[in-house]
Design a protein around this motif. Structure first.
Motif, mmCIF file in Angstrom:
data_model
loop_
_atom_site.group_PDB
_atom_site.id
_atom_site.type_symbol
_atom_site.label_atom_id
_atom_site.label_comp_id
_atom_site.label_asym_id
_atom_site.label_seq_id
_atom_site.Cartn_x
_atom_site.Cartn_y
_atom_site.Cartn_z
ATOM 1 N N GLU A 19 0.821 -1.207 0.000
ATOM 2 C CA GLU A 19 0.000 0.000 0.000
ATOM 3 C C GLU A 19 0.858 1.262 0.000
ATOM 4 O OE1 GLU A 19 -3.234 0.087 2.749
ATOM 5 O OE2 GLU A 19 -3.603 -2.063 2.606
ATOM 6 N N GLY A 21 1.920 4.576 -1.429
ATOM 7 C CA GLY A 21 1.218 5.550 -2.257
ATOM 8 C C GLY A 21 2.096 6.610 -2.874
ATOM 9 N N THR A 22 3.342 6.711 -2.445
ATOM 10 C CA THR A 22 4.213 7.765 -2.976
ATOM 11 C C THR A 22 4.705 7.397 -4.361
ATOM 12 O OG1 THR A 22 6.094 6.738 -1.866
ATOM 13 C CG2 THR A 22 4.961 8.493 -0.693
ATOM 14 N N SER A 56 -3.192 0.245 -10.746
ATOM 15 C CA SER A 56 -3.247 0.379 -9.282
ATOM 16 C C SER A 56 -4.279 1.407 -8.843
ATOM 17 C CB SER A 56 -1.864 0.768 -8.744
ATOM 18 O OG SER A 56 -1.578 2.131 -9.008
ATOM 19 N N VAL A 57 -4.652 2.314 -9.758
ATOM 20 C CA VAL A 57 -5.652 3.337 -9.442
ATOM 21 C C VAL A 57 -7.055 2.832 -9.772
ATOM 22 C CG1 VAL A 57 -6.469 5.658 -9.998
ATOM 23 C CG2 VAL A 57 -4.013 5.210 -9.772
ATOM 24 N N PRO A 63 -4.398 -1.653 -3.740
ATOM 25 C CA PRO A 63 -4.415 -0.344 -3.064
ATOM 26 C C PRO A 63 -3.451 0.636 -3.725
ATOM 27 C CG PRO A 63 -4.293 -2.151 -1.490
ATOM 28 C CD PRO A 63 -4.045 -2.743 -2.839
ATOM 29 N N HIS A 65 -0.890 2.926 -5.755
ATOM 30 C CA HIS A 65 -0.655 4.323 -6.129
ATOM 31 C C HIS A 65 -1.882 5.172 -5.821
ATOM 32 C CE1 HIS A 65 0.747 7.747 -8.443
ATOM 33 N NE2 HIS A 65 1.890 7.122 -8.666
ATOM 34 N N ARG A 66 -1.678 6.283 -5.125
ATOM 35 C CA ARG A 66 -2.798 7.140 -4.752
ATOM 36 C C ARG A 66 -3.323 7.906 -5.970
ATOM 37 N NH1 ARG A 66 0.863 11.025 -0.893
ATOM 38 N NH2 ARG A 66 2.069 12.060 -2.525
ATOM 39 N N THR A 67 -4.535 8.373 -5.871
ATOM 40 C CA THR A 67 -5.196 9.037 -6.999
ATOM 41 C C THR A 67 -4.994 10.544 -7.004
ATOM 42 O OG1 THR A 67 -7.229 9.169 -5.705
ATOM 43 C CG2 THR A 67 -6.972 7.261 -7.154
ATOM 44 N N ASP A 68 -4.121 11.032 -6.164
ATOM 45 C CA ASP A 68 -3.818 12.466 -6.148
ATOM 46 C C ASP A 68 -3.309 12.887 -7.533
ATOM 47 O OD1 ASP A 68 -2.942 15.005 -5.771
ATOM 48 O OD2 ASP A 68 -1.513 14.546 -4.182
#
Length: 316
Positions: A19, A21-22, A56-57, A63, A65-68
């Motif tokens: 998990e 995310g960066t 991953s998104v 979970p 890579h973040r969706t930012d």
């Protein structure tokens, strides 16, 4: 290529399970793999890494890579830069190899060799093998040889041998190690074929060492006369049941070192070494290498030929 793609996939799976995310966690390893590879492989690695980031998104079970939007933009920019960096790295390496002017039936390439320079002449003669790879720090690894055997003496076979040499010509590679690699490559490509080769290494200080496998002796120039270097002869690569690569390299000294292939010696007969006095006659290694490709009595050119001036021009 397979290893790079597998590493990129494994990294994405690990980042997703953890998990992370960066963006750097998802991009660092693909970037390192891509920059160290050829530009075409780098582009494929970057594209595949991008697919994994998008997966991953979009896929909820990963979970990762973040969706930012800023994080996604950073990943996209980083992955786009990888092929460009790989291309710049390759261009920097190959920019030191330049083609000298000359007649259309011979190509002469000049390359740094320690404090001095070297020239490799190729002319498409039967069985011709020639490659010169500049090393980081100013060194040089070069291959001069002749292949025999119908399966090996083809454009594809010769190209495979040269590509194998270039792929393994690294700063830490020694001539015996490269001889072993080429020996195995010949066995895999054509069990009935042989490679008569000389492998030369010039380090950043200008020290020259070589191994020869079924090829003519090297030539050294001291003063105005050329003499045989006395490098011990080993068997042609792929010609014995014992793998090559055990013989230590021999140091070669002189203000100039020249290497020719077996076809040169065959064409000039028993007096081939006398022809090599011309190596000492010209201060320009490119012209000397080009001169060595001339066939006897004005016949077809015979290549390859390598001429190395390991010291700076002022010493020549």
């Amino acid at each position: 290529m397979r290893a790079a793609l597998a590493g990129t996939t494994g990294n994405a799976v690990l980042m997703g399970v953890a998990e992370v995310g960066t963006p750097i966690g998802w991009v660092l390893l693909p970037g390192l793999l891509g920059v160290s590879a050829r530009p075409r492989v780098a582009a494929l690695v970057s594209a595949w890494a991008g697919v994994l980031v998008v997966a991953s998104v979009l896929v909820p079970v990963i979970p990762g890579h973040r969706t930012d939007p800023q994080a996604l933009l950073a990943s996209a920019v980083s992955l786009s830069a990888v092929p460009l960096l790989a291309w710049a790295r390759r261009r920097t390496r190959t920019a030191s190899v330049t083609r000298a002017t000359g007649p259309p039936d011979v190509a002469v390439f000049t390359v740094p060799a320690g404090p001095g320079s070297a020239a490799l002449a190729v002319c498409g003669s039967p069985g011709e093998i020639g490659a010169a790879v500049p090393l980081r720090g100013g060194g040089l690894l070069a291959l001069v040889g002749t292949v025999t055997g119908a399966a090996l003496d083809t454009p594809a076979g010769r190209r495979a041998v040269e590509q194998t040499f270039r792929r393994h010509a690294r700063p830490a590679a020694s001539p015996p190690h490269l001889a072993g690699v080429l020996d195995q490559a010949v066995r895999d490509l054509a069990p009935a074929g042989h490679l008569l080769a000389t492998i030369v290494r010039v380090d950043r200080s200008g020290a020259v060492e070589a191994v020869r496998c079924g090829s003519p002796d090297l030539i050294t120039v001291g003063g105005d006369r050329a003499d045989l270097a006395g490098v011990p002869a080993g068997p042609a690569l792929g010609s014995t049941t014992v793998p090559a690569g055990d013989a230590p390299p021999s140091p070669v000294t002189g203000r100039r070192v020249a290497v020719v292939g077996a076809t040169f010696a065959d064409a000039h007969g028993e007096r081939w070494a006398r022809v090599l006095d011309q190596v000492a006659a010209d201060d320009d290694p490119a012209r000397a290498a080009r001169g060595l490709t001339r066939g006897p009595r004005g016949g077809r050119r015979i290549g390859p030929a390598l001429v190395v001036d390991p010291g700076p021009p002022s010493r020549a």
